[in-house]
Design a protein around this motif. Structure first.
Motif, mmCIF file in Angstrom:
data_model
loop_
_atom_site.group_PDB
_atom_site.id
_atom_site.type_symbol
_atom_site.label_atom_id
_atom_site.label_comp_id
_atom_site.label_asym_id
_atom_site.label_seq_id
_atom_site.Cartn_x
_atom_site.Cartn_y
_atom_site.Cartn_z
ATOM 1 N N ARG A 1 7.632 30.898 14.792
ATOM 2 C CA ARG A 1 8.110 29.861 15.721
ATOM 3 C C ARG A 1 8.377 28.545 14.998
ATOM 4 O O ARG A 1 7.667 28.170 14.072
ATOM 5 C CB ARG A 1 7.076 29.632 16.820
ATOM 6 C CG ARG A 1 6.900 30.797 17.747
ATOM 7 C CD ARG A 1 5.951 30.496 18.895
ATOM 8 N NE ARG A 1 4.694 29.888 18.487
ATOM 9 C CZ ARG A 1 3.606 30.563 18.137
ATOM 10 N NH1 ARG A 1 3.610 31.869 18.125
ATOM 11 N NH2 ARG A 1 2.506 29.927 17.802
ATOM 12 N N LEU A 2 9.386 27.832 15.512
ATOM 13 C CA LEU A 2 9.671 26.474 15.092
ATOM 14 C C LEU A 2 10.303 25.744 16.256
ATOM 15 O O LEU A 2 10.600 26.349 17.284
ATOM 16 C CB LEU A 2 10.566 26.432 13.847
ATOM 17 C CG LEU A 2 11.991 26.963 13.963
ATOM 18 C CD1 LEU A 2 12.882 26.230 12.964
ATOM 19 C CD2 LEU A 2 12.023 28.446 13.670
ATOM 20 N N SER A 3 10.499 24.439 16.128
ATOM 21 C CA SER A 3 11.085 23.623 17.188
ATOM 22 C C SER A 3 12.254 22.837 16.634
ATOM 23 O O SER A 3 12.222 22.396 15.487
ATOM 24 C CB SER A 3 10.046 22.640 17.741
ATOM 25 O OG SER A 3 8.931 23.336 18.245
ATOM 26 N N ASP A 4 13.279 22.645 17.473
ATOM 27 C CA ASP A 4 14.412 21.822 17.050
ATOM 28 C C ASP A 4 14.080 20.351 17.310
ATOM 29 O O ASP A 4 12.988 20.035 17.793
ATOM 30 C CB ASP A 4 15.710 22.298 17.719
ATOM 31 C CG ASP A 4 15.851 21.929 19.183
ATOM 32 O OD1 ASP A 4 14.992 21.204 19.737
ATOM 33 O OD2 ASP A 4 16.844 22.364 19.789
ATOM 34 N N PRO A 5 14.976 19.424 16.979
ATOM 35 C CA PRO A 5 14.669 17.997 17.148
ATOM 36 C C PRO A 5 14.322 17.583 18.587
ATOM 37 O O PRO A 5 13.667 16.570 18.792
ATOM 38 C CB PRO A 5 15.942 17.297 16.660
ATOM 39 C CG PRO A 5 16.509 18.242 15.655
ATOM 40 C CD PRO A 5 16.234 19.608 16.223
ATOM 41 N N ASP A 6 14.747 18.368 19.599
ATOM 42 C CA ASP A 6 14.430 18.053 20.987
ATOM 43 C C ASP A 6 13.277 18.902 21.519
ATOM 44 O O ASP A 6 13.056 18.973 22.719
ATOM 45 C CB ASP A 6 15.666 18.224 21.863
ATOM 46 C CG ASP A 6 16.656 17.110 21.606
ATOM 47 O OD1 ASP A 6 16.441 16.011 22.134
ATOM 48 O OD2 ASP A 6 17.614 17.331 20.847
ATOM 49 N N GLN A 7 12.556 19.541 20.607
ATOM 50 C CA GLN A 7 11.398 20.370 20.935
ATOM 51 C C GLN A 7 11.739 21.634 21.718
ATOM 52 O O GLN A 7 10.872 22.216 22.377
ATOM 53 C CB GLN A 7 10.313 19.556 21.661
ATOM 54 C CG GLN A 7 9.812 18.371 20.847
ATOM 55 C CD GLN A 7 9.380 18.783 19.437
ATOM 56 O OE1 GLN A 7 8.535 19.640 19.273
ATOM 57 N NE2 GLN A 7 9.967 18.163 18.414
ATOM 58 N N ASN A 8 13.009 22.088 21.640
ATOM 59 C CA ASN A 8 13.337 23.409 22.152
ATOM 60 C C ASN A 8 12.686 24.419 21.219
ATOM 61 O O ASN A 8 12.737 24.270 19.995
ATOM 62 C CB ASN A 8 14.851 23.637 22.187
ATOM 63 C CG ASN A 8 15.533 22.753 23.211
ATOM 64 O OD1 ASN A 8 15.182 22.753 24.371
ATOM 65 N ND2 ASN A 8 16.494 21.982 22.753
ATOM 66 N N GLN A 9 12.048 25.430 21.769
ATOM 67 C CA GLN A 9 11.357 26.444 20.989
ATOM 68 C C GLN A 9 12.364 27.437 20.404
ATOM 69 O O GLN A 9 13.295 27.872 21.087
ATOM 70 C CB GLN A 9 10.369 27.186 21.902
ATOM 71 C CG GLN A 9 9.630 28.277 21.223
ATOM 72 C CD GLN A 9 8.253 27.841 20.759
ATOM 73 O OE1 GLN A 9 7.468 28.684 20.408
ATOM 74 N NE2 GLN A 9 7.939 26.581 20.749
ATOM 75 N N ILE A 10 12.166 27.786 19.127
ATOM 76 C CA ILE A 10 13.013 28.751 18.437
ATOM 77 C C ILE A 10 12.108 29.818 17.852
ATOM 78 O O ILE A 10 11.055 29.512 17.295
ATOM 79 C CB ILE A 10 13.812 28.086 17.304
ATOM 80 C CG1 ILE A 10 14.737 27.019 17.876
ATOM 81 C CG2 ILE A 10 14.600 29.125 16.507
ATOM 82 C CD1 ILE A 10 15.319 26.116 16.823
ATOM 83 N N LYS A 11 12.543 31.066 17.982
ATOM 84 C CA LYS A 11 11.833 32.159 17.344
ATOM 85 C C LYS A 11 12.820 32.895 16.448
ATOM 86 O O LYS A 11 13.897 33.292 16.890
ATOM 87 C CB LYS A 11 11.229 33.103 18.369
ATOM 88 C CG LYS A 11 10.125 32.417 19.161
ATOM 89 C CD LYS A 11 9.405 33.371 20.064
ATOM 90 C CE LYS A 11 8.322 32.623 20.834
ATOM 91 N NZ LYS A 11 7.476 33.515 21.593
ATOM 92 N N ILE A 12 12.450 33.016 15.199
ATOM 93 C CA ILE A 12 13.201 33.843 14.257
ATOM 94 C C ILE A 12 12.411 35.134 14.190
ATOM 95 O O ILE A 12 11.202 35.123 13.923
ATOM 96 C CB ILE A 12 13.319 33.155 12.893
ATOM 97 C CG1 ILE A 12 14.153 31.886 13.045
ATOM 98 C CG2 ILE A 12 13.941 34.109 11.871
ATOM 99 C CD1 ILE A 12 14.246 31.046 11.805
ATOM 100 N N TYR A 13 13.069 36.246 14.466
ATOM 101 C CA TYR A 13 12.321 37.479 14.644
ATOM 102 C C TYR A 13 13.096 38.700 14.176
ATOM 103 O O TYR A 13 14.296 38.639 13.921
ATOM 104 C CB TYR A 13 11.939 37.643 16.116
ATOM 105 C CG TYR A 13 13.080 38.127 16.981
ATOM 106 C CD1 TYR A 13 13.140 39.447 17.390
ATOM 107 C CD2 TYR A 13 14.101 37.274 17.357
ATOM 108 C CE1 TYR A 13 14.196 39.908 18.166
ATOM 109 C CE2 TYR A 13 15.151 37.715 18.125
ATOM 110 C CZ TYR A 13 15.201 39.042 18.535
ATOM 111 O OH TYR A 13 16.242 39.498 19.291
#
Length: 126
Positions: free
Chosen positions: A99-111
Motif C-alpha cells: 500500500r501507498l498513498s497519493d498526494p491527496d491520500q487516495n489509497q493505492i495498492k500495487i498487487y
C-alpha cells in the motif's frame, strides 16, 4: 461491459501528475490545472484526475494497479524515492500487495493476483 476509465479528485492536479508519472503512467491529456488523463502501461484502461477540494472528499477511493512482480516494481519505485505505507503482504484472499498513498491520500495498492483476481477458489459457480 468493460471498465476502462477511473477518475479521482485531487487538490493539486499538477502535483498528482508527477506522482502518477513516477508510478509509470503515461500522460495523454493535459488540461492543467483542472484535468489530466493517463494511459496505463499495460492494457487499454485510462486513469484521470480532476481538480477538486479534497479536504471534504472522504469517499474512500482505493486504486489497484496489478503488476507481474510486486517485488520488482516496488524496488524500482523505492529507487525513485516513492514511499510506501506498508510492506509487501501475502493476503488471505491470495493476492500479494503493498500500500501507498497519493498526494491527496487516495489509497493505492500495487498487487499481483493472477488468476485469483477473477477466479479465486471460492468463486461462485455459474
Amino acid at each position: 461491459m468493460d471498465l476502462n476509465q477511473v477518475t479521482i479528485p485531487a487538490k493539486d492536479v499538477a502535483l498528482s501528475v508527477k506522482f502518477y508519472q513516477n508510478l509509470g503512467l503515461k500522460l495523454i491529456v493535459d488540461a492543467l490545472p483542472r484535468y489530466v488523463r493517463f494511459e496505463c502501461p499495460i492494457g487499454n484502461s485510462t486513469f484521470s484526475i480532476h481538480q477538486a477540494d479534497t479536504s471534504e472528499n472522504k469517499n474512500g477511493i482505493t486504486l489497484y494497479f496489478e503488476v507481474k512482480s510486486v517485488e520488482e516494481v516496488v524496488a524500482n519505485l523505492k529507487a525513485k524515492g516513492v514511499n510506501f505505507d506498508s510492506e509487501i503482504v501475502e493476503e488471505s484472499w491470495l493476492w500479494k500487495e503493498i500500500r501507498l498513498s497519493d498526494p491527496d491520500q487516495n489509497q493505492i495498492k500495487i498487487y499481483h493476483a493472477g488468476k485469483n483476481r477473477k477466479s479465486p477458489p471460492w468463486r461462485i459457480k455459474d
